[in-house]
Scaffold this active site. Structure first.
Site, PDB file in Angstrom:
ATOM      1  CD  GLU A   1      15.973  -9.760  -3.273  1.00  0.00           C
ATOM      2  OE1 GLU A   1      16.688 -10.109  -4.174  1.00  0.00           O
ATOM      3  OE2 GLU A   1      15.060  -8.924  -3.421  1.00  0.00           O
TER       4      GLU A   1
ATOM      5  CD  GLU B   1      10.260 -11.981  -4.036  1.00  0.00           C
ATOM      6  OE1 GLU B   1      10.008 -13.017  -3.537  1.00  0.00           O
ATOM      7  OE2 GLU B   1      11.054 -11.206  -3.491  1.00  0.00           O
TER       8      GLU B   1
HETATM    9  C1  LIG Z   1      10.775  -6.406  -8.607  1.00  0.00           C
HETATM   10  O1  LIG Z   1      11.937  -5.723  -8.502  1.00  0.00           O
HETATM   11  C2  LIG Z   1      12.501  -5.734  -7.193  1.00  0.00           C
HETATM   12  C3  LIG Z   1      11.824  -6.636  -6.130  1.00  0.00           C
HETATM   13  C4  LIG Z   1      12.149  -6.633  -4.965  1.00  0.00           C
HETATM   14  C5  LIG Z   1      11.605  -7.392  -3.877  1.00  0.00           C
HETATM   15  C6  LIG Z   1      10.536  -7.934  -3.758  1.00  0.00           C
HETATM   16  C7  LIG Z   1       9.727  -8.255  -2.568  1.00  0.00           C
HETATM   17  O2  LIG Z   1      10.185  -8.177  -1.501  1.00  0.00           O
HETATM   18  S1  LIG Z   1       8.224  -9.153  -2.923  1.00  0.00           S
HETATM   19  C8  LIG Z   1       7.540  -9.502  -1.502  1.00  0.00           C
HETATM   20  C9  LIG Z   1       6.728  -8.335  -0.693  1.00  0.00           C
HETATM   21  N1  LIG Z   1       6.320  -8.857   0.416  1.00  0.00           N
HETATM   22  C10 LIG Z   1       5.143  -9.399   0.769  1.00  0.00           C
HETATM   23  O3  LIG Z   1       4.469  -9.924  -0.282  1.00  0.00           O
HETATM   24  C11 LIG Z   1       4.572  -9.378   1.817  1.00  0.00           C
HETATM   25  C12 LIG Z   1       3.411  -8.814   2.220  1.00  0.00           C
HETATM   26  N2  LIG Z   1       3.122  -8.647   3.705  1.00  0.00           N
HETATM   27  C13 LIG Z   1       2.478  -9.592   4.495  1.00  0.00           C
HETATM   28  O4  LIG Z   1       2.376 -10.731   4.022  1.00  0.00           O
HETATM   29  C14 LIG Z   1       2.113  -9.385   5.819  1.00  0.00           C
HETATM   30  O5  LIG Z   1       2.115  -8.069   6.216  1.00  0.00           O
HETATM   31  C15 LIG Z   1       3.229  -9.802   6.901  1.00  0.00           C
HETATM   32  C16 LIG Z   1       4.406  -9.611   6.716  1.00  0.00           C
HETATM   33  C17 LIG Z   1       3.051 -11.504   7.068  1.00  0.00           C
HETATM   34  C18 LIG Z   1       3.117  -9.387   8.247  1.00  0.00           C
HETATM   35  O6  LIG Z   1       1.401  -9.476   8.812  1.00  0.00           O
HETATM   36  P1  LIG Z   1       0.707  -8.618   9.911  1.00  0.00           P
HETATM   37  O7  LIG Z   1       1.790  -8.444  10.874  1.00  0.00           O
HETATM   38  O8  LIG Z   1      -0.574  -9.098  10.180  1.00  0.00           O
HETATM   39  O9  LIG Z   1       0.809  -7.169   9.151  1.00  0.00           O
HETATM   40  P2  LIG Z   1      -0.259  -6.381   8.084  1.00  0.00           P
HETATM   41  O10 LIG Z   1      -1.667  -6.252   9.051  1.00  0.00           O
HETATM   42  O11 LIG Z   1      -0.425  -7.566   6.910  1.00  0.00           O
HETATM   43  O12 LIG Z   1       0.484  -5.215   7.658  1.00  0.00           O
HETATM   44  C19 LIG Z   1       0.644  -4.111   8.481  1.00  0.00           C
HETATM   45  C20 LIG Z   1       0.777  -2.871   7.503  1.00  0.00           C
HETATM   46  O13 LIG Z   1       1.817  -3.006   6.839  1.00  0.00           O
HETATM   47  C21 LIG Z   1       1.801  -2.924   5.455  1.00  0.00           C
HETATM   48  N3  LIG Z   1       2.597  -3.984   4.604  1.00  0.00           N
HETATM   49  C22 LIG Z   1       2.888  -5.125   4.984  1.00  0.00           C
HETATM   50  N4  LIG Z   1       3.959  -5.657   3.968  1.00  0.00           N
HETATM   51  C23 LIG Z   1       3.983  -4.700   3.103  1.00  0.00           C
HETATM   52  C24 LIG Z   1       4.741  -4.706   1.756  1.00  0.00           C
HETATM   53  N5  LIG Z   1       5.542  -5.663   1.368  1.00  0.00           N
HETATM   54  N6  LIG Z   1       4.408  -3.607   0.969  1.00  0.00           N
HETATM   55  C25 LIG Z   1       3.624  -2.523   1.528  1.00  0.00           C
HETATM   56  N7  LIG Z   1       2.975  -2.532   2.708  1.00  0.00           N
HETATM   57  C26 LIG Z   1       3.286  -3.519   3.392  1.00  0.00           C
HETATM   58  C27 LIG Z   1       0.229  -3.379   5.290  1.00  0.00           C
HETATM   59  O14 LIG Z   1      -0.252  -3.140   4.048  1.00  0.00           O
HETATM   60  C28 LIG Z   1      -0.162  -2.824   6.407  1.00  0.00           C
HETATM   61  O15 LIG Z   1      -0.501  -1.474   6.065  1.00  0.00           O
HETATM   62  P3  LIG Z   1      -1.985  -0.824   6.741  1.00  0.00           P
HETATM   63  O16 LIG Z   1      -1.797   0.635   6.233  1.00  0.00           O
HETATM   64  O17 LIG Z   1      -3.084  -1.397   6.082  1.00  0.00           O
HETATM   65  O18 LIG Z   1      -1.869  -0.871   8.193  1.00  0.00           O
HETATM   66  C29 LIG Z   1      13.267  -5.955  -4.477  1.00  0.00           C
HETATM   67  C30 LIG Z   1      14.046  -4.960  -5.480  1.00  0.00           C
HETATM   68  C31 LIG Z   1      13.441  -4.974  -6.830  1.00  0.00           C
HETATM   69  O19 LIG Z   1      13.875  -4.118  -7.726  1.00  0.00           O
END
Ligand SMILES: COc1cc(/C=C/C(=O)SCCNC(=O)CCNC(=O)[C@H](O)C(C)(C)COP(=O)(O)OP(=O)(O)OC[C@H]2O[C@@H](n3cnc4c(N)ncnc43)[C@H](O)[C@@H]2OP(=O)(O)O)ccc1O
Length: 241
Positions: free
Chosen positions: A96, A116
Site C-alpha cells: 500500500e 489480508e
Molecule cells: C485492517 O486494517 C488495516 C490493514 C492494513 C494492512 C494490512 C496488512 O498489511 S496484512 C499483511 C500483514 N503481513 C503479513 O501477513 C506478513 C507476515 N510476515 C511474513 O510473512 C514474514 O515475516 C516475511 C515478511 C515473509 C519475512 O520472513 P522472515 O524474513 O523469515 O522473518 P520472520 O522470522 O517471519 O519475522 C521476523 C520477526 O518479524 C515479525 N513480523 C514479521 N511480519 C510481521 C507483521 N506483519 N506483523 C508483526 N510482526 C511481524 C515476526 O513475527 C518475527 O518476530 P519475532 O519476535 O518472532 O522475531 C493497513 C491499515 C489498516 O487499517
C-alpha cells in the site's frame, strides 16, 4: 532518503512507524525536490504490524485505517515525487505504501503479496483505490483471494514496478532517477503529482478541461519560457541525451 528502520520486525508498520511517515512527508523542506524511500534490512516491509490489530474494535479500526490514509496521502500528494526502492517482502501495507509512491524500482529479491485474505482482514491503507489503477481490479482481487505471491519479474511486467534492476543496485537507480526528477520544472512535477490523479478520476469532459488548464498554466511559467528558449536556441539536450 527515507529508510524504514524496523528490520527486526521486517519493517512491519506499528502506529509509531506510520505516524513517522506522515510527519516526514508533511514536513519536507521546500529544497527537497524528490525523495527515495527504502527498507532497511532484508525487506521493504511486511505490512501492518499484526500484533497491534488483535484488540481493535470496528470504530477503532476505522480510525486506524483513516490514520493510514492520512499518512499515505501525504506521500502521494506531498511536495516532492517519491521513488520507492523495493527488495524482499513488499506485502500488505508495504505494498500500500509502495502504491502511494510515484515510481517503484525493484530488485530481483522483491516479492509482492496481499495476505489480508489469509489473515481474515481487508486492506486499510488505500490499496483498494490505488492498486487497481496500477494492476487492475481483476489482479488485485486474485492477489487478495488467493494470497498469490508475485515475483519481481512478474511484478514489473504487470506494472507493480517500473524498473527491475540488478541485486544491490536499487538505491543507485533510485538516486539516479531522483536526480533527473529534481531537475524538472517544479510545475511539471506538481501537475503530475496533484493534477494527473484527479484527471484520471474525472469524466472525459472534465479531464480534458483540467488538462487544458494545467497545460496553459505550465506553459506560461517563466521556467517553461526559459526552457523552451534553451531548446529553440540549441542549448538544451535532445531527447535521449
Ligand atoms: C485492517 O486494517 C488495516 C490493514 C492494513 C494492512 C494490512 C496488512 O498489511 S496484512 C499483511 C500483514 N503481513 C503479513 O501477513 C506478513 C507476515 N510476515 C511474513 O510473512 C514474514 O515475516 C516475511 C515478511 C515473509 C519475512 O520472513 P522472515 O524474513 O523469515 O522473518 P520472520 O522470522 O517471519 O519475522 C521476523 C520477526 O518479524 C515479525 N513480523 C514479521 N511480519 C510481521 C507483521 N506483519 N506483523 C508483526 N510482526 C511481524 C515476526 O513475527 C518475527 O518476530 P519475532 O519476535 O518472532 O522475531 C493497513 C491499515 C489498516 O487499517
Amino acid at each position: 532518503m527515507v529508510g524504514l528502520n524496523r528490520p527486526e520486525k521486517r519493517n512491519a508498520f506499528n502506529d509509531e512507524l506510520i505516524l513517522g511517515i506522515e510527519k516526514v512527508f508533511e514536513n519536507l523542506p521546500p529544497s527537497i525536490r524528490c525523495v527515495v524511500i527504502y527498507g532497511i534490512g532484508d525487506h521493504f516491509s511486511a505490512g501492518l504490524d499484526l500484533s497491534e490489530l488483535k484488540e481493535r474494535n470496528a470504530v477503532q479500526g476505522i480510525h486506524h485505517s483513516r490514520m493510514w490514509h492520512r499518512a499515505l496521502d501525504k506521500v502521494q500528494f506531498g511536495t516532492a515525487p517519491v521513488i520507492a526502492v523495493l527488495h524482499g517482502a513488499v506485502v500488505g501495507g508495504g505494498l500500500e505504501l509502495a502504491a502511494a509512491c510515484h515510481i517503484r524500482v525493484s530488485e530481483p529479491s522483491t516479492f509482492y503479496a496481499l495476505p489480508e485474505g489469509q489473515r481474515g482482514i481487508f486492506v486499510g491503507g488505500g490499496a483498494s483505490v490505488r492498486l487497481p489503477k496500477l494492476i487492475g481490479v481483476a489482479r488485485m482481487t486474485d492477489m487478495m483471494l488467493t494470497g498469490r505471491v508475485y515475483k519481481a519479474e512478474e511484478g514489473e511486467r504487470i506494472g507493480l514496478a517500473q524498473y527491475l534492476v540488478e541485486s544491490g543496485k536499487g538505491l543507485t537507480k533510485g538516486k539516479e532517477l531522483a536526480q533527473k526528477i529534481a531537475k524538472n520544472a517544479e510545475m511539471t512535477n506538481y501537475a503530475l503529482m496533484h493534477v494527473l490523479p484527479r484527471i484520471a478520476d474525472a469524466s472525459q469532459t472534465e479531464g480534458l478541461m483540467l488538462e487544458s488548464l494545467m497545460a496553459a498554466i505550465a506553459q506560461s511559467s517563466p521556467e517553461a519560457k526559459q526552457r523552451l528558449n534553451d531548446f529553440l536556441e540549441g542549448r538544451a539536450k535532445k531527447v535521449g541525451q
